[in-house]
Design a protein around this motif. Sequence first.
Motif, mmCIF file in Angstrom:
data_model
loop_
_atom_site.group_PDB
_atom_site.id
_atom_site.type_symbol
_atom_site.label_atom_id
_atom_site.label_comp_id
_atom_site.label_asym_id
_atom_site.label_seq_id
_atom_site.Cartn_x
_atom_site.Cartn_y
_atom_site.Cartn_z
ATOM 1 N N ALA A 144 0.822 -1.209 0.000
ATOM 2 C CA ALA A 144 0.000 0.000 0.000
ATOM 3 C C ALA A 144 0.856 1.259 0.000
ATOM 4 C CB ALA A 144 -0.907 0.001 1.231
ATOM 5 N N PRO A 145 0.270 2.376 -0.449
ATOM 6 C CA PRO A 145 0.991 3.650 -0.397
ATOM 7 C C PRO A 145 1.044 4.200 1.029
ATOM 8 C CG PRO A 145 -1.170 3.958 -1.413
ATOM 9 C CD PRO A 145 -1.036 2.504 -1.118
ATOM 10 N N GLN A 163 5.441 3.023 -1.775
ATOM 11 C CA GLN A 163 4.699 1.778 -1.560
ATOM 12 C C GLN A 163 5.460 0.961 -0.520
ATOM 13 O OE1 GLN A 163 1.900 0.227 -3.281
ATOM 14 N NE2 GLN A 163 1.465 2.213 -4.150
ATOM 15 N N ILE A 164 4.747 0.434 0.464
ATOM 16 C CA ILE A 164 5.389 -0.464 1.429
ATOM 17 C C ILE A 164 4.605 -1.764 1.479
ATOM 18 C CG2 ILE A 164 6.384 1.353 2.867
ATOM 19 C CD1 ILE A 164 4.131 0.669 4.927
ATOM 20 N N GLU A 165 5.307 -2.807 1.918
ATOM 21 C CA GLU A 165 4.612 -4.078 2.116
ATOM 22 C C GLU A 165 5.048 -4.691 3.438
ATOM 23 O OE1 GLU A 165 5.467 -7.107 -0.872
ATOM 24 O OE2 GLU A 165 7.045 -5.802 -1.628
ATOM 25 N N LEU A 166 4.165 -5.505 3.980
ATOM 26 C CA LEU A 166 4.396 -6.098 5.288
ATOM 27 C C LEU A 166 5.734 -6.829 5.361
ATOM 28 C CD1 LEU A 166 3.259 -6.720 8.112
ATOM 29 C CD2 LEU A 166 2.241 -8.773 7.150
ATOM 30 N N SER A 167 6.104 -7.538 4.318
ATOM 31 C CA SER A 167 7.320 -8.351 4.333
ATOM 32 C C SER A 167 8.602 -7.536 4.585
ATOM 33 C CB SER A 167 7.459 -9.137 3.031
ATOM 34 O OG SER A 167 7.532 -8.255 1.937
ATOM 35 N N ILE A 183 -0.708 4.965 6.285
ATOM 36 C CA ILE A 183 -0.941 4.117 5.119
ATOM 37 C C ILE A 183 -2.316 4.418 4.555
ATOM 38 C CG2 ILE A 183 -1.283 1.722 4.356
ATOM 39 C CD1 ILE A 183 0.721 0.892 6.591
ATOM 40 N N SER A 184 -2.379 4.579 3.238
ATOM 41 C CA SER A 184 -3.648 4.821 2.555
ATOM 42 C C SER A 184 -4.203 3.497 2.034
ATOM 43 C CB SER A 184 -3.434 5.782 1.378
ATOM 44 O OG SER A 184 -4.626 5.908 0.635
#
Length: 156
Positions: free
Chosen positions: A14-15, A26-30, A95-96
């Motif tokens: 998500a952004p 953009q980021i991701e949980l991992s 986070i959007s």
Amino acid sequence: MKPEIGSEAPAFLAPVIGGTYQEETQIELSEFVGQRLVLVFYPKDNTPGCTTQGCAIRDDWSQLNGKAQVFGVSIDSIKSHQKFIEKQQLPYALISDEGKQIVEAYGVWVEKQMYGKTYMGTERSTFVIGVDGKIEAILEKVKPAKHLEQLLEVLG
């Protein structure tokens, strides 16, 4: 359905804006494996309860910073988040989730009622994700003024 304590945290991409993310990214949980992560789900930028909750985190940031990576999550746009961060001088990223994938994955997109009307919205909840990527704690239906105290207790 909400994930349970001990279960794998639902992945997301998500952004995000704010905190160490000066530009929309953009980021991701991992990306956060090996770190504790706090996802603070809240209904809407610049509303009274969300401002109370956000400013409490801001005001005691020194107690939180270093214990976990903290992110606010709502379905507001990056533009809305940017205004909220600037207006309230929030030190952490937001986070959007305009597509509602994260709120649905974490089971916080729920039916709500206000003034006799029923509508869908985000339940004010916080998830603490451990270094192993599993849900460590869930604070459900938290009161904005009590949230920080409960979160600090969980983080130790």
